[in-house]
Design an enzyme around this catalytic site. Sequence first.
Site, short mmCIF file in Angstrom:
data_model
loop_
_atom_site.label_atom_id
_atom_site.label_comp_id
_atom_site.label_asym_id
_atom_site.label_seq_id
_atom_site.Cartn_x
_atom_site.Cartn_y
_atom_site.Cartn_z
N GLY A 115 0.42 -5.37 0.32
CA GLY A 115 -0.72 -5.35 -0.59
C GLY A 115 -0.46 -6.03 -1.91
N GLY A 135 0.82 -1.20 0.00
CA GLY A 135 0.00 0.00 0.00
C GLY A 135 0.86 1.25 0.00
CD GLU A 167 2.46 -6.34 6.22
OE1 GLU A 167 1.98 -6.18 5.08
OE2 GLU A 167 3.13 -7.36 6.53
CG ASP A 211 -2.96 -5.59 5.60
OD1 ASP A 211 -1.85 -5.91 5.11
OD2 ASP A 211 -3.52 -4.50 5.34
#
Length: 352
Positions: free
Chosen positions: A114, A66, A137, A145
């Site tokens: 992502g 992201g 992360e 995620d």
Amino acid sequence: MNDDTVLLDTEGRILHITLNRPRALNALTHAMVRLVDEGLTAAEQDEAVVAVVISGAGERGLCAGGDIRSIHDDARAGGEASLMFWRDEYHLNARIARFPKPYVALMDGIVMGGGVGVSAHGDVRVVTERSRVAMPETGIGFVPDVGGTRLLAAAPGELGTHLALTGQAVGAADAVLCGLADHFVPSERLPALTEALAGSNHPDDVVPTVLRFASDAPEGELDTHRAWIDTCYAADTVEEIIDRLNASGVTAAKETAEVLLAKSPTALKVTLAAVRRAGRLDSLEAALAQEYRVSCRAFTAPDLVEGVRAQIIDKDRNPRWQPAALADVAEADVARYFAPLGDQELGLVTPA
């Protein structure tokens, strides 16, 4: 949308989706998520399209994740745009996993965060000798995620726990070993593979076409470390994992303990809980709903802003985590990340 950050091109009976922000390593924006979703809608409704292929523009990778800077700025400003981005992104991840036509991901180069979400849930996942696949992360005070906790929970032994906590990037063979990819194709063959896929006349043509270009991946690294990884990461707490790593007598394990101690203590504990919980959930949708709760809580916690500042913005590599020690992160602190969001839940339903 009038936006060239995602290119949609039909070649033969294939819809080719290209993430087109090469100078930003094709990092995902909210607009890009929506454009990919629009592409999937068009492909699903068009009977002439038999499969979808996704790749990244440029030579450096499919997608680095992201747009972390924008998330950092949004969090600092007390905004909510990132929450809406994640909501749509996680819906897209679930859609990719359930897409009714073959979804081929060319995971060349960097595929992180992502980028894993738009590739590793696909039907046919191709890696090359240049692939570096990771969920990094914890190094920025965040938690895996985009369905990453479910993917990593399903990896053999404790390999997924190792990758989740350390954020280590893996190459082609290890990505296949961990269930993040399916086939190795040398990068020089990708143009010919893409051209051959364009000649597909039926969904059943896709996998045989990929297999014509596939070969054995260069040897990986993780398999040789399985003994200490499986033993050390089977512990119930991050503290015990680190103790086992230090006591193992294995140099690589001790070095890994040092890597973990540099990560956000809160992110480590929440990540361990998230992966373990995801392994007990019965669907990707349930894992994504759990991840959304965690992401929303991490968004308002101090470590995300501080981690991005230290790693991406100021680049001093010296984050000041709050709290700074694992011992100061209580079980109740971790549990709060998983508490229901009420009417703000993600709202994904597992298809029957």
